[in-house]
Structures are given as C-alpha cells and as structure tokens.
Design a protein around this motif. Structure first.
Motif, PDB file in Angstrom:
ATOM      1  N   GLN A  64      14.227  10.833  -1.725  1.00 14.04           N
ATOM      2  CA  GLN A  64      15.041   9.785  -1.111  1.00 14.04           C
ATOM      3  C   GLN A  64      14.554   9.410   0.296  1.00 14.04           C
ATOM      4  OE1 GLN A  64      19.312  10.398  -0.136  1.00 14.04           O
ATOM      5  NE2 GLN A  64      19.682   8.884  -1.718  1.00 14.04           N
ATOM      6  N   ALA A  65      13.984  10.390   1.005  1.00 17.60           N
ATOM      7  CA  ALA A  65      13.477  10.110   2.356  1.00 17.60           C
ATOM      8  C   ALA A  65      12.447   8.976   2.311  1.00 17.60           C
ATOM      9  CB  ALA A  65      12.850  11.365   2.953  1.00 17.60           C
ATOM     10  N   ILE A  66      11.602   9.012   1.287  1.00 20.28           N
ATOM     11  CA  ILE A  66      10.575   7.977   1.136  1.00 20.28           C
ATOM     12  C   ILE A  66      11.195   6.699   0.574  1.00 20.28           C
ATOM     13  CG2 ILE A  66       8.404   7.394  -0.064  1.00 20.28           C
ATOM     14  CD1 ILE A  66       8.046   9.551   2.111  1.00 20.28           C
ATOM     15  N   GLN A  67      12.112   6.849  -0.393  1.00 14.04           N
ATOM     16  CA  GLN A  67      12.735   5.661  -0.997  1.00 14.04           C
ATOM     17  C   GLN A  67      13.411   4.788   0.067  1.00 14.04           C
ATOM     18  OE1 GLN A  67      15.461   7.124  -3.967  1.00 14.04           O
ATOM     19  NE2 GLN A  67      13.807   7.820  -5.307  1.00 14.04           N
ATOM     20  N   PHE A  68      14.088   5.431   1.019  1.00 13.68           N
ATOM     21  CA  PHE A  68      14.785   4.645   2.043  1.00 13.68           C
ATOM     22  C   PHE A  68      13.786   3.901   2.941  1.00 13.68           C
ATOM     23  CE2 PHE A  68      19.244   6.824   2.241  1.00 13.68           C
ATOM     24  CZ  PHE A  68      19.446   6.473   0.915  1.00 13.68           C
ATOM     25  N   MET A  69      12.639   4.540   3.202  1.00  6.02           N
ATOM     26  CA  MET A  69      11.611   3.846   4.003  1.00  6.02           C
ATOM     27  C   MET A  69      11.066   2.648   3.235  1.00  6.02           C
ATOM     28  SD  MET A  69       9.574   7.095   5.561  1.00  6.02           S
ATOM     29  CE  MET A  69       8.501   6.341   6.720  1.00  6.02           C
ATOM     30  N   ILE A  70      10.809   2.845   1.935  1.00  6.28           N
ATOM     31  CA  ILE A  70      10.289   1.752   1.105  1.00  6.28           C
ATOM     32  C   ILE A  70      11.330   0.621   1.038  1.00  6.28           C
ATOM     33  CG2 ILE A  70       9.564   1.111  -1.263  1.00  6.28           C
ATOM     34  CD1 ILE A  70       7.459   2.893   0.017  1.00  6.28           C
ATOM     35  N   ALA A  71      12.598   1.000   0.903  1.00  8.75           N
ATOM     36  CA  ALA A  71      13.662  -0.019   0.824  1.00  8.75           C
ATOM     37  C   ALA A  71      13.727  -0.832   2.118  1.00  8.75           C
ATOM     38  CB  ALA A  71      15.010   0.661   0.557  1.00  8.75           C
ATOM     39  N   ASP A  72      13.645  -0.151   3.254  1.00  7.33           N
ATOM     40  CA  ASP A  72      13.693  -0.877   4.536  1.00  7.33           C
ATOM     41  C   ASP A  72      12.486  -1.801   4.681  1.00  7.33           C
ATOM     42  OD1 ASP A  72      16.070   0.263   5.220  1.00  7.33           O
ATOM     43  OD2 ASP A  72      15.255   1.711   6.659  1.00  7.33           O
TER      44      ASP A  72
ATOM     45  N   VAL B 227       4.239   7.123   5.536  1.00  8.92           N
ATOM     46  CA  VAL B 227       4.249   7.428   4.092  1.00  8.92           C
ATOM     47  C   VAL B 227       2.909   8.049   3.679  1.00  8.92           C
ATOM     48  CG1 VAL B 227       4.318   6.400   1.774  1.00  8.92           C
ATOM     49  CG2 VAL B 227       5.992   5.691   3.492  1.00  8.92           C
ATOM     50  N   PHE B 228       1.835   7.570   4.260  1.00  8.11           N
ATOM     51  CA  PHE B 228       0.512   8.119   3.950  1.00  8.11           C
ATOM     52  C   PHE B 228       0.290   9.494   4.593  1.00  8.11           C
ATOM     53  CE2 PHE B 228      -2.472   5.164   1.786  1.00  8.11           C
ATOM     54  CZ  PHE B 228      -1.627   4.085   1.585  1.00  8.11           C
ATOM     55  N   GLY B 229       1.175   9.865   5.510  1.00  9.11           N
ATOM     56  CA  GLY B 229       1.017  11.155   6.190  1.00  9.11           C
ATOM     57  C   GLY B 229      -0.287  11.181   6.981  1.00  9.11           C
TER      58      GLY B 229
ATOM     59  N   MET C 245       0.830  -1.210   0.000  1.00  8.37           N
ATOM     60  CA  MET C 245       0.000   0.000   0.000  1.00  8.37           C
ATOM     61  C   MET C 245       0.863   1.258   0.000  1.00  8.37           C
ATOM     62  SD  MET C 245      -3.006  -0.931   2.662  1.00  8.37           S
ATOM     63  CE  MET C 245      -3.888  -2.446   2.435  1.00  8.37           C
ATOM     64  N   ALA C 246       1.923   1.251   0.809  1.00  7.26           N
ATOM     65  CA  ALA C 246       2.798   2.429   0.898  1.00  7.26           C
ATOM     66  C   ALA C 246       3.502   2.666  -0.434  1.00  7.26           C
ATOM     67  CB  ALA C 246       3.819   2.236   2.022  1.00  7.26           C
ATOM     68  N   THR C 247       3.916   1.579  -1.078  1.00  2.00           N
ATOM     69  CA  THR C 247       4.616   1.707  -2.360  1.00  2.00           C
ATOM     70  C   THR C 247       3.700   2.340  -3.410  1.00  2.00           C
ATOM     71  OG1 THR C 247       5.881  -0.255  -1.793  1.00  2.00           O
ATOM     72  CG2 THR C 247       5.929   0.394  -4.092  1.00  2.00           C
TER      73      THR C 247
ATOM     74  N   ALA D 177       6.757  -6.266  11.470  1.00  2.00           N
ATOM     75  CA  ALA D 177       5.372  -5.892  11.118  1.00  2.00           C
ATOM     76  C   ALA D 177       5.001  -4.576  11.797  1.00  2.00           C
ATOM     77  CB  ALA D 177       4.403  -6.999  11.508  1.00  2.00           C
ATOM     78  N   MET D 178       5.431  -4.427  13.060  1.00  2.00           N
ATOM     79  CA  MET D 178       5.129  -3.177  13.778  1.00  2.00           C
ATOM     80  C   MET D 178       5.845  -2.003  13.110  1.00  2.00           C
ATOM     81  SD  MET D 178       3.157  -2.576  16.363  1.00  2.00           S
ATOM     82  CE  MET D 178       2.546  -1.058  15.675  1.00  2.00           C
ATOM     83  N   GLU D 179       7.112  -2.224  12.749  1.00  2.00           N
ATOM     84  CA  GLU D 179       7.905  -1.143  12.127  1.00  2.00           C
ATOM     85  C   GLU D 179       7.376  -0.799  10.733  1.00  2.00           C
ATOM     86  OE1 GLU D 179      11.828  -2.878  14.459  1.00  2.00           O
ATOM     87  OE2 GLU D 179      11.787  -2.967  12.275  1.00  2.00           O
ATOM     88  N   VAL D 180       7.095  -1.838   9.941  1.00  2.00           N
ATOM     89  CA  VAL D 180       6.664  -1.606   8.557  1.00  2.00           C
ATOM     90  C   VAL D 180       5.301  -0.906   8.531  1.00  2.00           C
ATOM     91  CG1 VAL D 180       5.950  -2.763   6.409  1.00  2.00           C
ATOM     92  CG2 VAL D 180       8.032  -3.509   7.589  1.00  2.00           C
ATOM     93  N   THR D 181       4.385  -1.342   9.396  1.00  2.00           N
ATOM     94  CA  THR D 181       3.056  -0.709   9.385  1.00  2.00           C
ATOM     95  C   THR D 181       3.139   0.731   9.899  1.00  2.00           C
ATOM     96  OG1 THR D 181       2.550  -1.679  11.552  1.00  2.00           O
ATOM     97  CG2 THR D 181       1.738  -2.864   9.608  1.00  2.00           C
ATOM     98  N   THR D 182       4.014   0.973  10.879  1.00  2.00           N
ATOM     99  CA  THR D 182       4.178   2.341  11.389  1.00  2.00           C
ATOM    100  C   THR D 182       4.748   3.233  10.286  1.00  2.00           C
ATOM    101  OG1 THR D 182       4.593   1.429  13.580  1.00  2.00           O
ATOM    102  CG2 THR D 182       5.198   3.725  13.263  1.00  2.00           C
ATOM    103  N   ASP D 183       5.723   2.712   9.546  1.00  2.00           N
ATOM    104  CA  ASP D 183       6.299   3.485   8.444  1.00  2.00           C
ATOM    105  C   ASP D 183       5.290   3.682   7.310  1.00  2.00           C
ATOM    106  OD1 ASP D 183       8.664   3.911   9.692  1.00  2.00           O
ATOM    107  OD2 ASP D 183       9.831   2.456   8.550  1.00  2.00           O
ATOM    108  N   ALA D 184       4.448   2.680   7.089  1.00  2.00           N
ATOM    109  CA  ALA D 184       3.432   2.824   6.033  1.00  2.00           C
ATOM    110  C   ALA D 184       2.489   3.971   6.383  1.00  2.00           C
ATOM    111  CB  ALA D 184       2.664   1.518   5.854  1.00  2.00           C
ATOM    112  N   VAL D 185       2.092   4.050   7.648  1.00  2.00           N
ATOM    113  CA  VAL D 185       1.248   5.173   8.081  1.00  2.00           C
ATOM    114  C   VAL D 185       1.991   6.482   7.835  1.00  2.00           C
ATOM    115  CG1 VAL D 185       0.214   6.289  10.109  1.00  2.00           C
ATOM    116  CG2 VAL D 185      -0.110   3.830   9.749  1.00  2.00           C
TER     117      VAL D 185
END
Ligand code: CAA
Length: 355
Positions: A245-253, A303-305, A226-228, A293-301
């Motif tokens: 790049q700020a977003i790219q690094f989050m997507i990469a992680d 990305v959605f701002g 979803m974030a991608t 899962a906790m980290e990825v979902t927190t980062d996905a939120v």
C-alpha cells in the motif's frame, strides 16, 4: 545528457511542422490552436523536455511579435522561422531583473530612425543559435514598468554570446548570456507602442505558460509511467512492490497529479483559443503542473529506490529536468503572486487576449 546541441532533431521537428506551432498560415506557419500546441509539447517533453524547450522557444520569441508587431515585421521575422529551421530567442531576464522585470537595465535610446541598444540578457534559451531576438529595454529609465519597450533585433557583430550555462537538467537546450553593444535597431522593429513593452511581456507569458505546463505534464507522465511499470516488476518481501500500500498510495498521487496537471493546462489553453484572458488560469496551470512534476519525479526516484539515483535509469534525468519547470517563465512563487492578485483584485485589462 552530454549537452550536445540537437541540431538534427530541430531540423526534423521543423520539417514535420511541430515547431512554430502558433504562427498563422499567412506567415507560412501551421496556425495550430493553443490546445493543439499543448498536446505537442506534452508529447515531446514526455520524451525529453530539453528537446521540447529547444523546439518550443521560437514560440516565446514569436508571441510578442504576433501580439504587437506590424504586418511588415510579422511577414519578415515570422517568415524567417517558417522558411527555414531558424531560431529566435526571447530576451527579458537580466542578472538583476529576474522575477522583477521592471528592474531591467538594458537601454534603448532613439537615434534618428533607429534605437541603440546596450545591455546584457541572461538565461536566454537558444541564445547561442538565434538569428533574431525579441528584446525588452528601457526607453524611459525613470518610469519603472511604464518605461519598457520591445524590439526585434537581428543577430549581427554587435550582438555577442557571452556565456553558455552548464545546467543541472535540460542539457539538450542551449542557455546563454547575450549582450547588445551599441546595437542599432530600425525604429520600425519596435513592437507595439513605445513604453508599452511590459504589458506585451505579460501578455506573452499568458500565452506561453500553458505550453510550459504541458511540458511539465509530459515529464510527470513519463515518471509516473516508469514508476508504475517498475513497481509491477520489482519484487520485495515476496511480492511486486506494487502490492504494498505504501507504493500504491504514491502511484495514486502521481496519477492524480498527472491528470489534474493536464486538465489545468488544457483549460488555460482553451481559454486562449476562445479569445478570453487566461492570466489566472495559466498561472494555476503552470504552478500546479511544475510543482507536481517536481513531486512526481521525486516520488518516481523513491519507487525505484537506490536504482533511481543511478544515471542508468531515466527517472533521475526526469527529476533534474523537472526543477526548471518551477523556475523559468515565472517561478512557482511568482505564479502564486499572480494567482493571489487575480483572486483578490481581479484586473480589467483593455488589451484583447489574442492579436
Ligand atoms: N496582461 C496584461 N497586462 C498585465 C498583465 C497581463 N497578464 N499583468 C500585469 N499587467 C499590467 C498591469 O495591469 C499593470 O498595468 P498599469 O501599468 O496600467 O498599471 C502593469 O502591467 C504592471 O503590473 P504589476 O503591477 O502586476 O507589475 P509588477 O511589477 O508587480 O510585476 C509580475 C508583476 C507578475 C511579478 C511580473 O513582473 C512577472 O510576471 N514576473 C516574472 C517574469 C518571468 O516570468 N520571467 C521569465 C522570463 S522568460 C524565461 O523564462 C526565459 C526562457 O527562455 C524560458
């Protein structure tokens, strides 16, 4: 979202044969491998991990029966699950015995050909709808973990559902407190030997933690996808935010965490399929996939701002659901404890890894 019990979905899953995955064909199941079970659990959790928990909880109740049950007990109780879309629950946790399993207070006292059970179990998945329960109780109150036995207990009037929890996430799953009030259980329903129930519980969790890790991977994957997609559509500063790049690094992680969660999960399941002990690997997988899962979902939120914080977008549900992954079937701290012990003091366990 509204906590409706997904009865129709459970019946559909049962019809499709994606429930009771590891029950062998001789008891009416499909006898799927642990790896195959993980593939199923990741996919269902990608859609909704609350549903995945409801569908998968029979596996947790059935595992100790598969490891320690007599032929008659297996035929009877595994057969109940494969002949109809019935549910069973695993009753280990108590209000004062969560991580510290041996602190449980539920008792089982021998009376002729039966055991009489008294005590309360909490946080029981599917507890309000189960037809039978795998219950751990003290048969020797003074023997710590060496005084615990496991029983199959059928639902009757002495088994009461006391509380349905109102949870932060996984609202499609039922979580209840179950109390046994002078509940009589035939002695033949004891699983394995008297006072050997603690090891049975640990061997069960070795078998089921890969499935939790698979569910956590499914949650991470959904959030990552979803974030991608969103990052390619959302334009800020004149370009899609995926160009920053700020977003790219989050997507990469996120991508790395999904990938490594899946590999760790599959590794822990394949060891079981090979008949090897997987205590260390299942804790590695469960700990890493749950924390990821906790980290990825927190980062996905993130990305959605601001939109990520709104219920209209599914990422907020994923973030709420991810939290339980770090809690049930052993917290992330307990997984680290197991990993540290297995690393520093590898144990030789006599029991075979598979029944
Ligand atoms: N396989 C076989 N035997 C094992 C084992 C394993 N994986 N792990 C431990 N044992 C044996 C040990 O060898 C030891 O044997 P001896 O009696 O011969 O010495 C015995 O079990 C006791 O082991 P420990 O000394 O390690 O026991 P402990 O009291 O320190 O506890 C623990 C260890 C890892 C903390 C354990 O209590 C634990 O896993 N706690 C977390 C419980 C948990 O996951 N609860 C979740 C419940 S299910 C759920 O979430 C509900 C739901 O519906 C989703």
């Amino acid at each position: 979202m509204d906590g409706t019990w997904p009865q129709e979905i459970i019946e559909k899953a049962w019809e499709l044969g994606i429930m009771n995955n590891h029950i062998p064909e001789e008891y009416g199941g499909v006898g799927a491998s642990y790896l195959e079970g993980c593939l199923i659990e990741e996919e269902i959790a990608w859609g909704c991990s609350g549903i995945a928990t409801s569908i998968g909880a029979n596996g947790l109740a059935a595992a100790p029966l598969l490891v320690g049950g007599s032929e008659e007990t297996k035929k009877k109780y595994l057969g109940m699950l494969t002949e109809a879309p019935k549910l069973a629950s695993f009753c280990l946790t108590e209000p004062n015995a969560g991580s510290d399993v041996s602190g449980m207070r539920t008792t089982a006292v021998r009376k002729g050909d039966t055991y009489v059970l008294n005590g309360s179990k909490c946080f029981i998945t599917n507890g309000g709808y189960a037809d039978w329960f795998t219950v751990y109780a003290k048969t020797d109150k003074d023997a710590g973990h060496r005084g615990i036995s496991a029983f199959i207990v059928e639902k009757d009037d002495t088994v009461t559902v006391d509380k349905k929890e109102d949870k932060m996430g996984q609202r499609a799953s039922n979580t209840a407190t179950i109390t046994f009030n002078e509940t009589e259980v035939p002695a033949e329903n004891m699983l394995g030997e008297e006072n050997k129930g603690f090891k049975l519980a640990m061997m069960t969790l070795d078998r089921t933690r890969p499935g939790v890790a698979a569910m956590a991977t499914g949650i991470s994957r959904a959030a990552f996808e979803m974030a991608t997609e969103y990052s390619k559509e959302r334009v800020q500063f004149g370009v899609p935010i995926a160009m920053h790049q700020a977003i790219q690094f989050m997507i990469a992680d996120m991508a790395t965490k999904v990938h490594m969660s899946r590999l760790g999960t599959w590794n822990s399941a394949v060891l079981l399929d090979q008949g090897a002990r997987n205590t260390l690997e299942s804790s590695h997988a469960k700990r890493y996939a749950a924390d990821s899962a906790m980290e990825v979902t927190t980062d996905a939120v993130q990305v959605f701002g601001g939109y990520g914080f709104i219920k209209e977008y599914k990422v907020e549900k994923l973030m709420r659901d991810a939290k339980i992954m770090q809690l049930y079937e052993g917290t992330s701290q307990i997984q680290r404890l197991v990993i540290a012990r297995e690393t520093l003091l590898p144990r030789r366990v006599e029991e075979p890894a598979t029944a």
